[in-house]
Design a protein around this motif. Structure first.
Motif, PDB file in Angstrom:
ATOM      1  N   LEU A  40       0.828  -1.204   0.000  1.00  0.00           N
ATOM      2  CA  LEU A  40       0.000   0.000   0.000  1.00  0.00           C
ATOM      3  C   LEU A  40       0.862   1.252   0.000  1.00  0.00           C
ATOM      4  O   LEU A  40       1.881   1.307   0.685  1.00  0.00           O
ATOM      5  CB  LEU A  40      -0.874   0.039   1.255  1.00  0.00           C
ATOM      6  N   THR A  41       0.405   2.261  -0.739  1.00  0.00           N
ATOM      7  CA  THR A  41       1.050   3.570  -0.699  1.00  0.00           C
ATOM      8  C   THR A  41      -0.029   4.642  -0.595  1.00  0.00           C
ATOM      9  O   THR A  41      -1.186   4.426  -0.951  1.00  0.00           O
ATOM     10  CB  THR A  41       1.892   3.863  -1.961  1.00  0.00           C
ATOM     11  N   VAL A  42       0.380   5.800  -0.105  1.00  0.00           N
ATOM     12  CA  VAL A  42      -0.487   6.973  -0.098  1.00  0.00           C
ATOM     13  C   VAL A  42       0.274   8.090  -0.807  1.00  0.00           C
ATOM     14  O   VAL A  42       1.503   8.199  -0.696  1.00  0.00           O
ATOM     15  CB  VAL A  42      -0.895   7.377   1.344  1.00  0.00           C
ATOM     16  N   GLU A  43      -0.456   8.885  -1.575  1.00  0.00           N
ATOM     17  CA  GLU A  43       0.136  10.024  -2.244  1.00  0.00           C
ATOM     18  C   GLU A  43       0.628  10.993  -1.169  1.00  0.00           C
ATOM     19  O   GLU A  43       0.030  11.102  -0.102  1.00  0.00           O
ATOM     20  CB  GLU A  43      -0.930  10.685  -3.141  1.00  0.00           C
ATOM     21  N   HIS A  44       1.740  11.657  -1.419  1.00  0.00           N
ATOM     22  CA  HIS A  44       2.413  12.483  -0.413  1.00  0.00           C
ATOM     23  C   HIS A  44       1.474  13.434   0.337  1.00  0.00           C
ATOM     24  O   HIS A  44       1.601  13.619   1.534  1.00  0.00           O
ATOM     25  CB  HIS A  44       3.542  13.282  -1.066  1.00  0.00           C
ATOM     26  N   TYR A  45       0.521  14.018  -0.357  1.00  0.00           N
ATOM     27  CA  TYR A  45      -0.403  14.957   0.282  1.00  0.00           C
ATOM     28  C   TYR A  45      -1.740  14.309   0.643  1.00  0.00           C
ATOM     29  O   TYR A  45      -2.684  15.004   1.003  1.00  0.00           O
ATOM     30  CB  TYR A  45      -0.622  16.179  -0.612  1.00  0.00           C
ATOM     31  N   GLY A  46      -1.826  12.978   0.548  1.00  0.00           N
ATOM     32  CA  GLY A  46      -3.032  12.262   0.949  1.00  0.00           C
ATOM     33  C   GLY A  46      -4.140  12.251  -0.077  1.00  0.00           C
ATOM     34  O   GLY A  46      -5.288  11.956   0.248  1.00  0.00           O
ATOM     35  N   ALA A  47      -3.829  12.532  -1.341  1.00  0.00           N
ATOM     36  CA  ALA A  47      -4.857  12.613  -2.379  1.00  0.00           C
ATOM     37  C   ALA A  47      -5.445  11.263  -2.758  1.00  0.00           C
ATOM     38  O   ALA A  47      -6.581  11.198  -3.225  1.00  0.00           O
ATOM     39  CB  ALA A  47      -4.294  13.291  -3.624  1.00  0.00           C
ATOM     40  N   ASP A  48      -4.675  10.176  -2.598  1.00  0.00           N
ATOM     41  CA  ASP A  48      -5.214   8.852  -2.895  1.00  0.00           C
ATOM     42  C   ASP A  48      -4.429   7.770  -2.164  1.00  0.00           C
ATOM     43  O   ASP A  48      -3.303   7.973  -1.746  1.00  0.00           O
ATOM     44  CB  ASP A  48      -5.255   8.571  -4.403  1.00  0.00           C
ATOM     45  N   LEU A  49      -5.073   6.628  -2.015  1.00  0.00           N
ATOM     46  CA  LEU A  49      -4.492   5.427  -1.435  1.00  0.00           C
ATOM     47  C   LEU A  49      -4.450   4.405  -2.556  1.00  0.00           C
ATOM     48  O   LEU A  49      -5.438   4.265  -3.291  1.00  0.00           O
ATOM     49  CB  LEU A  49      -5.381   4.937  -0.290  1.00  0.00           C
TER      50      LEU A  49
ATOM     51  N   ASP B  40       5.368  -5.762  -8.464  1.00  0.00           N
ATOM     52  CA  ASP B  40       6.133  -5.106  -9.531  1.00  0.00           C
ATOM     53  C   ASP B  40       5.799  -3.618  -9.661  1.00  0.00           C
ATOM     54  O   ASP B  40       6.324  -2.929 -10.520  1.00  0.00           O
ATOM     55  CB  ASP B  40       5.920  -5.816 -10.863  1.00  0.00           C
ATOM     56  N   GLY B  41       4.901  -3.119  -8.803  1.00  0.00           N
ATOM     57  CA  GLY B  41       4.547  -1.705  -8.801  1.00  0.00           C
ATOM     58  C   GLY B  41       3.258  -1.382  -9.541  1.00  0.00           C
ATOM     59  O   GLY B  41       2.750  -0.265  -9.440  1.00  0.00           O
ATOM     60  N   THR B  42       2.710  -2.337 -10.285  1.00  0.00           N
ATOM     61  CA  THR B  42       1.461  -2.115 -11.002  1.00  0.00           C
ATOM     62  C   THR B  42       0.353  -1.738 -10.016  1.00  0.00           C
ATOM     63  O   THR B  42       0.209  -2.363  -8.972  1.00  0.00           O
ATOM     64  CB  THR B  42       1.042  -3.399 -11.762  1.00  0.00           C
ATOM     65  N   VAL B  43      -0.427  -0.717 -10.349  1.00  0.00           N
ATOM     66  CA  VAL B  43      -1.532  -0.303  -9.490  1.00  0.00           C
ATOM     67  C   VAL B  43      -2.704  -1.260  -9.701  1.00  0.00           C
ATOM     68  O   VAL B  43      -3.212  -1.407 -10.809  1.00  0.00           O
ATOM     69  CB  VAL B  43      -1.965   1.152  -9.780  1.00  0.00           C
ATOM     70  N   LEU B  44      -3.125  -1.919  -8.613  1.00  0.00           N
ATOM     71  CA  LEU B  44      -4.238  -2.865  -8.667  1.00  0.00           C
ATOM     72  C   LEU B  44      -5.562  -2.217  -8.290  1.00  0.00           C
ATOM     73  O   LEU B  44      -6.623  -2.622  -8.765  1.00  0.00           O
ATOM     74  CB  LEU B  44      -3.963  -4.038  -7.722  1.00  0.00           C
ATOM     75  N   ALA B  45      -5.506  -1.239  -7.383  1.00  0.00           N
ATOM     76  CA  ALA B  45      -6.714  -0.541  -6.936  1.00  0.00           C
ATOM     77  C   ALA B  45      -6.316   0.822  -6.397  1.00  0.00           C
ATOM     78  O   ALA B  45      -5.186   1.014  -5.944  1.00  0.00           O
ATOM     79  CB  ALA B  45      -7.433  -1.351  -5.855  1.00  0.00           C
ATOM     80  N   GLU B  46      -7.271   1.741  -6.445  1.00  0.00           N
ATOM     81  CA  GLU B  46      -7.026   3.100  -5.961  1.00  0.00           C
ATOM     82  C   GLU B  46      -8.297   3.615  -5.300  1.00  0.00           C
ATOM     83  O   GLU B  46      -9.398   3.341  -5.758  1.00  0.00           O
ATOM     84  CB  GLU B  46      -6.650   3.999  -7.125  1.00  0.00           C
ATOM     85  N   ARG B  47      -8.124   4.375  -4.214  1.00  0.00           N
ATOM     86  CA  ARG B  47      -9.272   4.952  -3.506  1.00  0.00           C
ATOM     87  C   ARG B  47      -8.927   6.391  -3.158  1.00  0.00           C
ATOM     88  O   ARG B  47      -7.925   6.664  -2.502  1.00  0.00           O
ATOM     89  CB  ARG B  47      -9.558   4.160  -2.246  1.00  0.00           C
ATOM     90  N   GLU B  48      -9.752   7.315  -3.618  1.00  0.00           N
ATOM     91  CA  GLU B  48      -9.600   8.714  -3.245  1.00  0.00           C
ATOM     92  C   GLU B  48     -10.396   8.965  -1.972  1.00  0.00           C
ATOM     93  O   GLU B  48     -11.446   8.355  -1.776  1.00  0.00           O
ATOM     94  CB  GLU B  48     -10.074   9.619  -4.374  1.00  0.00           C
ATOM     95  N   PRO B  49      -9.940   9.854  -1.098  1.00  0.00           N
ATOM     96  CA  PRO B  49     -10.638  10.067   0.176  1.00  0.00           C
ATOM     97  C   PRO B  49     -12.028  10.653   0.015  1.00  0.00           C
ATOM     98  O   PRO B  49     -12.928  10.336   0.785  1.00  0.00           O
ATOM     99  CB  PRO B  49      -9.727  11.005   0.952  1.00  0.00           C
ATOM    100  N   GLY B  50     -12.257  11.489  -0.975  1.00  0.00           N
ATOM    101  CA  GLY B  50     -13.582  12.059  -1.186  1.00  0.00           C
ATOM    102  C   GLY B  50     -14.606  11.002  -1.541  1.00  0.00           C
ATOM    103  O   GLY B  50     -15.796  11.165  -1.293  1.00  0.00           O
ATOM    104  N   ALA B  51     -14.163   9.874  -2.093  1.00  0.00           N
ATOM    105  CA  ALA B  51     -15.068   8.804  -2.482  1.00  0.00           C
ATOM    106  C   ALA B  51     -15.585   8.031  -1.280  1.00  0.00           C
ATOM    107  O   ALA B  51     -16.566   7.307  -1.384  1.00  0.00           O
ATOM    108  CB  ALA B  51     -14.360   7.850  -3.442  1.00  0.00           C
ATOM    109  N   VAL B  52     -14.957   8.169  -0.115  1.00  0.00           N
ATOM    110  CA  VAL B  52     -15.422   7.458   1.074  1.00  0.00           C
ATOM    111  C   VAL B  52     -16.340   8.314   1.923  1.00  0.00           C
ATOM    112  O   VAL B  52     -17.144   7.800   2.680  1.00  0.00           O
ATOM    113  CB  VAL B  52     -14.257   6.949   1.964  1.00  0.00           C
TER     114      VAL B  52
END
Length: 142
Positions: A20-29, A35-47
């Motif tokens: 898991l990673t978070v964007e530096h300013y918290g814009a997405d998880l 291998d680094g491929t993005v499998l899923a993404e969640r923006e905080p406004g969507a929750v």
């Protein structure tokens, strides 16, 4: 070109084939394959459907794998109002929302630190207490 370079590693789990990673300013998880491929993404406004346009919501840097199938992550308002902090349980494979954590002691505004064994920690500044939590399982539920 540098789209993926401003990210913070938040957690890994021995029973999960990703991280898991978070964007530096918290814009997405994001959930990544090894291998680094993005499998899923969640923006905080969507929750946070209750969020209005006055304050944006951001992911905290804390959070991670409660277990191989569950992620816990926290959101805060841009003004960092503790009353608005929330802890979210997410599916560890899709980052779909499973629900917001409701603590028996009332709202918890501290950072969350999952231990990977089905539990997580929070710290209460007022009482100077470290608390260990586990998800309540309802009869017939997960």
């Amino acid at each position: 070109m540098n789209e993926g370079l401003d990210r913070i590693l938040t957690d890994v789990h021995a029973g999960h084939s990703g991280f898991l990673t978070v964007e530096h300013y918290g814009a997405d998880l994001r959930l990544h394959a090894l291998d680094g491929t993005v499998l899923a993404e969640r923006e905080p406004g969507a929750v946070d459907d209750e969020d209005d346009d006055e304050d944006e919501t951001y992911w905290d840097y804390g959070g991670g794998f409660v277990d191989a199938d569950t992620v816990i992550a926290s959101t805060v308002e841009s003004d960092e109002d503790p009353e608005q902090a929330r802890h979210w349980l997410l599916d560890a494979h899709t980052l779909r929302i499973r629900g917001v954590v409701t603590y028996p002691t009332g709202p918890v505004d501290s950072y969350v630190r999952p231990l990977g064994d089905g539990t997580w920690l929070t710290y209460d500044d007022k009482s100077e207490t470290l608390n260990r939590w586990a998800r309540a399982v309802t009869p017939g539920g997960r």
